[in-house]
Design a protein around this motif. Structure first.
Motif, PDB file in Angstrom:
ATOM      1  N   PHE A 231      -2.019 -30.633  -6.538  1.00 54.13           N
ATOM      2  CA  PHE A 231      -3.198 -29.915  -6.403  1.00 54.13           C
ATOM      3  C   PHE A 231      -3.903 -30.652  -5.129  1.00 54.13           C
ATOM      4  O   PHE A 231      -4.784 -29.859  -4.221  1.00 54.13           O
ATOM      5  CB  PHE A 231      -3.878 -29.569  -7.654  1.00 54.13           C
ATOM      6  CG  PHE A 231      -4.409 -30.728  -8.237  1.00 54.13           C
ATOM      7  CD1 PHE A 231      -5.807 -31.178  -8.007  1.00 54.13           C
ATOM      8  CD2 PHE A 231      -4.016 -31.306  -9.285  1.00 54.13           C
ATOM      9  CE1 PHE A 231      -6.240 -32.095  -8.569  1.00 54.13           C
ATOM     10  CE2 PHE A 231      -4.430 -32.204 -10.072  1.00 54.13           C
ATOM     11  CZ  PHE A 231      -5.737 -32.732  -9.444  1.00 54.13           C
ATOM     12  N   TRP A 232      -3.812 -31.619  -5.211  1.00 50.83           N
ATOM     13  CA  TRP A 232      -4.916 -32.654  -4.101  1.00 50.83           C
ATOM     14  C   TRP A 232      -4.539 -32.377  -2.940  1.00 50.83           C
ATOM     15  O   TRP A 232      -5.444 -32.336  -1.988  1.00 50.83           O
ATOM     16  CB  TRP A 232      -5.038 -34.167  -4.648  1.00 50.83           C
ATOM     17  CG  TRP A 232      -3.809 -34.712  -4.609  1.00 50.83           C
ATOM     18  CD1 TRP A 232      -3.104 -35.417  -3.809  1.00 50.83           C
ATOM     19  CD2 TRP A 232      -2.978 -34.676  -6.014  1.00 50.83           C
ATOM     20  NE1 TRP A 232      -1.701 -35.701  -4.404  1.00 50.83           N
ATOM     21  CE2 TRP A 232      -1.794 -35.461  -5.773  1.00 50.83           C
ATOM     22  CE3 TRP A 232      -3.101 -34.136  -7.338  1.00 50.83           C
ATOM     23  CZ2 TRP A 232      -0.747 -35.677  -6.472  1.00 50.83           C
ATOM     24  CZ3 TRP A 232      -2.091 -34.327  -8.160  1.00 50.83           C
ATOM     25  CH2 TRP A 232      -1.164 -35.226  -8.071  1.00 50.83           C
ATOM     26  N   ARG A 233      -3.258 -32.104  -2.684  1.00 55.05           N
ATOM     27  CA  ARG A 233      -2.893 -32.088  -1.277  1.00 55.05           C
ATOM     28  C   ARG A 233      -3.283 -30.702  -0.631  1.00 55.05           C
ATOM     29  O   ARG A 233      -3.912 -30.848   0.624  1.00 55.05           O
ATOM     30  CB  ARG A 233      -1.249 -31.862  -1.194  1.00 55.05           C
ATOM     31  CG  ARG A 233      -0.711 -32.951  -1.728  1.00 55.05           C
ATOM     32  CD  ARG A 233       0.924 -32.878  -1.626  1.00 55.05           C
ATOM     33  NE  ARG A 233       1.748 -33.915  -1.955  1.00 55.05           N
ATOM     34  CZ  ARG A 233       3.103 -34.272  -2.178  1.00 55.05           C
ATOM     35  NH1 ARG A 233       3.847 -33.214  -1.797  1.00 55.05           N
ATOM     36  NH2 ARG A 233       3.698 -35.398  -2.715  1.00 55.05           N
ATOM     37  N   ALA A 234      -3.798 -29.787  -1.381  1.00 56.35           N
ATOM     38  CA  ALA A 234      -4.326 -28.447  -0.868  1.00 56.35           C
ATOM     39  C   ALA A 234      -5.760 -28.739  -0.625  1.00 56.35           C
ATOM     40  O   ALA A 234      -6.482 -28.059   0.410  1.00 56.35           O
ATOM     41  CB  ALA A 234      -4.218 -27.269  -1.890  1.00 56.35           C
ATOM     42  N   ASP A 235      -6.174 -29.726  -1.080  1.00 54.70           N
ATOM     43  CA  ASP A 235      -7.610 -30.287  -0.786  1.00 54.70           C
ATOM     44  C   ASP A 235      -7.718 -31.212   0.394  1.00 54.70           C
ATOM     45  O   ASP A 235      -8.816 -31.777   0.532  1.00 54.70           O
ATOM     46  CB  ASP A 235      -8.529 -30.844  -1.875  1.00 54.70           C
ATOM     47  CG  ASP A 235      -8.613 -30.014  -3.336  1.00 54.70           C
ATOM     48  OD1 ASP A 235      -8.448 -28.790  -2.852  1.00 54.70           O
ATOM     49  OD2 ASP A 235      -8.521 -30.523  -4.229  1.00 54.70           O
ATOM     50  N   GLY A 236      -6.593 -31.534   1.117  1.00 51.91           N
ATOM     51  CA  GLY A 236      -6.622 -32.402   2.476  1.00 51.91           C
ATOM     52  C   GLY A 236      -6.642 -33.664   1.858  1.00 51.91           C
ATOM     53  O   GLY A 236      -6.697 -34.705   2.656  1.00 51.91           O
ATOM     54  N   LEU A 237      -6.175 -33.906   0.467  1.00 47.81           N
ATOM     55  CA  LEU A 237      -6.321 -35.516   0.408  1.00 47.81           C
ATOM     56  C   LEU A 237      -4.875 -35.756   0.098  1.00 47.81           C
ATOM     57  O   LEU A 237      -3.711 -35.166  -0.641  1.00 47.81           O
ATOM     58  CB  LEU A 237      -7.003 -35.551  -1.206  1.00 47.81           C
ATOM     59  CG  LEU A 237      -8.315 -35.241  -1.133  1.00 47.81           C
ATOM     60  CD1 LEU A 237      -9.042 -35.205  -2.513  1.00 47.81           C
ATOM     61  CD2 LEU A 237      -9.132 -36.269  -0.142  1.00 47.81           C
ATOM     62  N   ASN A 238      -4.459 -37.168   0.132  1.00 45.82           N
ATOM     63  CA  ASN A 238      -3.024 -37.669   0.225  1.00 45.82           C
ATOM     64  C   ASN A 238      -2.699 -38.504  -1.485  1.00 45.82           C
ATOM     65  O   ASN A 238      -1.746 -39.067  -1.372  1.00 45.82           O
ATOM     66  CB  ASN A 238      -2.700 -38.798   1.146  1.00 45.82           C
ATOM     67  CG  ASN A 238      -3.718 -39.898   1.336  1.00 45.82           C
ATOM     68  OD1 ASN A 238      -4.326 -40.304   0.369  1.00 45.82           O
ATOM     69  ND2 ASN A 238      -3.542 -40.579   2.610  1.00 45.82           N
TER      70      ASN A 238
END
Ligand SMILES: Cc1cc2nc3c(=O)[nH]c(=O)nc-3n(C[C@H](O)[C@H](O)[C@H](O)COP(=O)(O)OP(=O)(O)OC[C@H]3O[C@@H](n4cnc5c(N)ncnc54)[C@H](O)[C@@H]3O)c2cc1C
Length: 501
Positions: free
Chosen positions: A354-361
């Protein structure tokens, strides 16, 4: 072989896979009893190898290729040692130990290629995250600062000077004999901490260097010799590329750049399969006794007679074997002085990354919490999400005696701080506690405190009669890493083949 059987009890994926691959497993039921000792299996080979990690297995491969007979005695019911795949409730896997490889780690890459184990790029799209003084700061690593977390300008400037000074000092350390560096005595009598206190004078720079230190060694700066740290930096390269601190800490272009499809333990599992029943599982070696011109290596359930012995376990574990005759004093004193780092890995699994959708790697670093550095450990197809966090040095020691439930609570609180409330409820949670593993007792590496390399470093690889030493700790390049383990196996096989003539 009456007491040998195929693996039947449940074990980690490696054990099950190793059993399926047809490796020999010695029954532990009879282990340690007099009856077992008298009726134990025995073999006679050219070379007995203690330890079925990457080092021992690589040595076995090369010795067999050189026409020698071998037996690999592995204490656990699986191969791979500090490299292990852990099964997840959703049917996937995650890595509990060594996982990443990167540029200049040529030997582990060549081994994996030869076994058909492919790599994929560690997920590295989007922002990294700095969590400091309770505040989250996402940052882009494609900018001028690269992967350096964005602390204040004075700290960044100071950290850049310190990093370049360390890299420059490291070029003066010969990787095959750090104790011969011109300044070896001066550098080996101080801790990394005392050097940092004099050089990383801006608090935020000290924070960055402390973080790099615990992430690399799973030990605090106060525990490490400065010379050892410089050697480790020098070793983070190959014959044509000088080692750098950046290569140790970076994802893109560094040691965390890639991962293995199917999990890193695919490499030792497939390597062991090529060796067949030369690999004996559940066979902890208890003693190595010279008898005439050969050695009797006694493990639980099996005795091996061999002309030469390769001990491919970390130095502190090698010290737990009984040797007759006694080892040279320098070798034993060395093993008394190289402790394992303290490390655990905590992996929380989610339905999606889910963090990917927040722009996080998924890569966070932090100044607080039990987990202070994280990675996105999701599979290549992102069919589910996995956040992996390292628990290192003081943080691991503080939790070594804690229950898994308490560790899970502390880890998930950290993940919520870093990645938000969705991190609170993983579908599953896996913890690998290396300090509590009987045949590792910590990780990722056995390190040298002050005074050890200059006094005893030469004993790291010096054979004791017909006993030869391997393991990542003995490697000249990428010591502490899977690549170093493979290199050490290749080196010791050459050494033994030459000795056998
Ligand atoms: C949490 C963690 C993360 C890591 N991350 C990375 C990473 O991302 N990339 C990387 O390259 N490296 C990483 N490493 C380091 C890497 O895993 C090791 O450097 C490498 O696997 C060491 O291999 P080895 O064969 O030298 O030793 P080991 O893997 O320790 O093998 C020694 C073997 O000997 C066995 N043994 C011990 N005592 C006996 C005995 N008395 N008799 C018989 N057998 C015995 C052990 O069971 C073990 O199988 C990590 C390690 C840990 C713990």
């Amino acid at each position: 072989m009456a007491r040998e059987r195929q693996l039947s009890r449940r074990s980690l994926l490696g054990g099950a896979a190793a059993g399926a691959a047809g490796l020999t497993v010695v029954s532990t039921v009879a282990a340690g009893t007099a009856a077992a000792a008298t009726s134990a299996a025995s073999r006679t080979v050219d070379v007995a190898i203690v330890g079925g990690g990457l080092a021992g297995l690589t040595a076995a491969r090369d010795l067999v290729a050189g026409g020698r007979t071998v037996a690999v005695l592995e204490a656990r019911d699986r191969v791979g040692g500090r490299v292990v795949n852990l099964k997840l409730a959703n049917g996937g896997y995650t890595e509990g130990g060594g996982e990443f490889i990167g540029p200049t780690q040529d030997r582990i890459k060549a081994l994996a290629d030869s076994l058909g184990v492919a790599t994929f790029t560690t997920y590295n799209t989007g922002n990294n995250l700095l969590y400091k003084n309770g505040a989250r700061t996402p940052y882009d690593t494609s900018g001028l600062l690269g992967s350096v977390p964005p602390v204040d300008a004075a700290g960044l400037a100071n950290a850049a000077i310190v990093q370049s000074e360390l890299d420059s000092m490291a070029t003066q350390v010969p990787v095959d004999a750090p104790w011969t560096a011109a300044k070896a005595a001066e550098w080996d009598k101080q801790t990394f901490e005392s050097w940092l206190n004099a050089n990383a004078i801006v608090p935020s720079a000290k924070f960055l260097l402390d973080l790099a230190c615990t992430s690399i060694f799973s030990a605090q700066p106060r525990e490490l010799s400065l010379l050892y740290v410089l050697y480790y930096i020098a070793a983070a390269g190959n014959a044509s590329n000088a080692g750098t601190l950046e290569r140790l800490t970076d994802t893109a272009g560094g040691a965390q750049e890639s991962r293995f499809v199917g999990g890193s333990q695919q490499v030792p599992i497939k390597l062991a399969a090529t060796l067949g029943d030369r690999v004996v599982l559940s066979a902890p070696v208890r003693s190595i006794v010279k008898s005439g011109s050969s050695y009797v290596v006694t493990a639980d359930g099996i005795t091996v007679n061999a002309t030469r012995v390769v001990v491919a376990v970390p130095p502190p574990l090698a010290a737990r074997i009984t040797y007759d005759p006694l080892l040279p004093a320098a070798r034993d004193q060395l093993t008394q002085r190289m402790p394992m780092g303290s490390i655990g890995k905590a992996i929380a699994v989610y339905d999606t990354p889910f963090w990917r959708a927040d722009g996080l790697n998924g890569q966070a670093v932090s100044d607080s919490g039990v987990v202070r550095s994280t990675f996105d450990n999701s599979p290549p197809d992102a069919s589910y999400g996995a956040l992996m966090g390292f628990i290192e040095a003081d943080e691991m020691r503080a939790y070594d005696a804690a229950s898994e439930a308490d560790i899970r609570t502390a880890v998930l609180a950290d993940y919520v701080n870093y990645f938000g409330s969705k991190a609170k409820s993983p579908s599953s949670f896996v913890l690998q506690r290396w300090d509590n593993e009987g045949f590792s007792r910590g990780g990722p590496v056995a390190y040298a405190p002050p005074g050890v390399l200059t006094e005893y470093g030469a004993a790291l690889r010096e054979p004791a009669g017909g006993i030869h030493w391997a393991g990542t700790e003995t490697s000249t390049f990428w010591t502490g890493f899977m690549d170093g383990a493979v290199r050490s196996g290749e080196r010791v096989a050459k050494e033994v083949l030459a000795a056998l003539g």
